[in-house]
Scaffold this motif. Structure first.
Motif, PDB file in Angstrom:
ATOM      1  N   ALA A  20     -28.743  70.448 -56.879  1.00  0.00           N
ATOM      2  CA  ALA A  20     -30.012  70.723 -56.304  1.00  0.00           C
ATOM      3  C   ALA A  20     -30.143  70.137 -54.771  1.00  0.00           C
ATOM      4  N   LEU A  21     -29.358  68.821 -54.721  1.00  0.00           N
ATOM      5  CA  LEU A  21     -29.322  68.434 -53.553  1.00  0.00           C
ATOM      6  C   LEU A  21     -28.426  69.057 -52.412  1.00  0.00           C
ATOM      7  N   ARG A  22     -27.379  69.518 -53.048  1.00  0.00           N
ATOM      8  CA  ARG A  22     -26.364  70.491 -52.328  1.00  0.00           C
ATOM      9  C   ARG A  22     -27.002  71.493 -51.657  1.00  0.00           C
ATOM     10  N   ALA A  36     -28.999  60.754 -42.010  1.00  0.00           N
ATOM     11  CA  ALA A  36     -30.398  60.701 -41.929  1.00  0.00           C
ATOM     12  C   ALA A  36     -31.092  60.077 -43.316  1.00  0.00           C
ATOM     13  N   ALA A  37     -30.287  59.844 -44.398  1.00  0.00           N
ATOM     14  CA  ALA A  37     -30.613  59.241 -45.543  1.00  0.00           C
ATOM     15  C   ALA A  37     -30.431  57.725 -45.465  1.00  0.00           C
ATOM     16  N   GLY A  38     -29.345  57.473 -44.519  1.00  0.00           N
ATOM     17  CA  GLY A  38     -28.792  56.097 -44.486  1.00  0.00           C
ATOM     18  C   GLY A  38     -27.922  55.652 -45.477  1.00  0.00           C
ATOM     19  N   ILE A  39     -27.071  56.770 -46.194  1.00  0.00           N
ATOM     20  CA  ILE A  39     -26.111  56.353 -46.829  1.00  0.00           C
ATOM     21  C   ILE A  39     -24.761  57.062 -46.314  1.00  0.00           C
ATOM     22  N   LEU A  44     -23.040  60.645 -50.624  1.00  0.00           N
ATOM     23  CA  LEU A  44     -23.560  62.132 -50.691  1.00  0.00           C
ATOM     24  C   LEU A  44     -22.660  62.898 -51.290  1.00  0.00           C
ATOM     25  N   ARG A  45     -21.360  62.774 -51.014  1.00  0.00           N
ATOM     26  CA  ARG A  45     -20.279  63.800 -51.345  1.00  0.00           C
ATOM     27  C   ARG A  45     -19.979  63.591 -53.097  1.00  0.00           C
ATOM     28  N   LYS A  46     -20.137  62.148 -53.437  1.00  0.00           N
ATOM     29  CA  LYS A  46     -19.867  61.968 -54.742  1.00  0.00           C
ATOM     30  C   LYS A  46     -21.041  62.315 -55.748  1.00  0.00           C
ATOM     31  N   ILE A  47     -22.522  62.120 -55.011  1.00  0.00           N
ATOM     32  CA  ILE A  47     -23.526  62.653 -55.662  1.00  0.00           C
ATOM     33  C   ILE A  47     -23.645  64.259 -55.909  1.00  0.00           C
ATOM     34  N   GLU A  48     -23.358  64.863 -54.931  1.00  0.00           N
ATOM     35  CA  GLU A  48     -23.277  66.255 -54.894  1.00  0.00           C
ATOM     36  C   GLU A  48     -22.405  66.863 -55.892  1.00  0.00           C
ATOM     37  N   ALA A  49     -21.193  66.197 -55.994  1.00  0.00           N
ATOM     38  CA  ALA A  49     -20.200  66.561 -56.854  1.00  0.00           C
ATOM     39  C   ALA A  49     -20.397  66.168 -58.237  1.00  0.00           C
ATOM     40  N   GLY A  50     -21.330  65.166 -58.446  1.00  0.00           N
ATOM     41  CA  GLY A  50     -21.676  64.809 -59.930  1.00  0.00           C
ATOM     42  C   GLY A  50     -20.883  63.632 -60.294  1.00  0.00           C
ATOM     43  N   PRO A  55     -27.331  57.829 -59.020  1.00  0.00           N
ATOM     44  CA  PRO A  55     -27.383  56.973 -58.113  1.00  0.00           C
ATOM     45  C   PRO A  55     -28.690  56.107 -57.885  1.00  0.00           C
ATOM     46  N   ALA A  56     -28.643  55.149 -57.170  1.00  0.00           N
ATOM     47  CA  ALA A  56     -29.722  54.206 -57.103  1.00  0.00           C
ATOM     48  C   ALA A  56     -31.147  54.778 -56.623  1.00  0.00           C
ATOM     49  N   PHE A  57     -32.108  54.300 -57.234  1.00  0.00           N
ATOM     50  CA  PHE A  57     -33.358  54.814 -57.050  1.00  0.00           C
ATOM     51  C   PHE A  57     -33.684  55.033 -55.576  1.00  0.00           C
ATOM     52  N   GLY A  58     -33.282  54.002 -54.764  1.00  0.00           N
ATOM     53  CA  GLY A  58     -33.767  54.029 -53.298  1.00  0.00           C
ATOM     54  C   GLY A  58     -32.748  55.068 -52.612  1.00  0.00           C
ATOM     55  N   THR A  59     -31.629  55.432 -53.173  1.00  0.00           N
ATOM     56  CA  THR A  59     -30.763  56.472 -52.582  1.00  0.00           C
ATOM     57  C   THR A  59     -31.408  57.942 -52.731  1.00  0.00           C
ATOM     58  N   VAL A  60     -31.833  58.098 -53.873  1.00  0.00           N
ATOM     59  CA  VAL A  60     -32.519  59.362 -54.262  1.00  0.00           C
ATOM     60  C   VAL A  60     -33.744  59.421 -53.429  1.00  0.00           C
ATOM     61  N   VAL A  61     -34.470  58.375 -53.291  1.00  0.00           N
ATOM     62  CA  VAL A  61     -35.974  58.312 -52.253  1.00  0.00           C
ATOM     63  C   VAL A  61     -35.508  58.464 -50.941  1.00  0.00           C
TER      64      VAL A  61
END
Length: 97
Positions: A20-22, A36-39, A44-50, A55-61
């Motif tokens: 969904a983020l990708r 822009a997200a401060g990460i 982000l590559r790891k999150i998008e690839a699953g 990920p931490a709540f603050g990261t998702v926010v």
């Protein structure tokens, strides 16, 4: 404190969130959105690839804000197909109102 291993459902939820983020990133570069997200772009590559399925709540926010995607929408994506076995579970759209 020892962190419990993620369940198959949590791993699948992380894959849905990453996809969904990708999709939400669209034509924007991974580096642009990560900054822009401060990460880090690698995070982000790891999150998008699953590969980082919880990920931490603050990261998702921060990603929610950077991509202009409501946090409730991302929560609903993550919770889709999760076992409801908890009586207190409600769709995020209801919780965040």
């Amino acid at each position: 404190m020892v962190r419990q291993p993620l369940t198959a459902e949590q791993i699948a939820a992380g894959q849905r969130l990453g996809a969904a983020l990708r999709t939400a990133r669209g034509g924007r570069s991974l580096v642009e959105v990560a900054l822009a997200a401060g990460i880090s772009p690698e995070t982000l590559r790891k999150i998008e690839a699953g590969r980082l399925p919880a990920p931490a709540f603050g990261t998702v926010v921060c990603l929610s804000q950077a991509l202009d995607v409501p946090l409730a929408e991302l929560a609903d994506i993550w919770m889709a197909d999760m076992p409801i076995g908890q009586s207190s579970w409600r769709p995020a759209a209801q919780v965040l109102r």
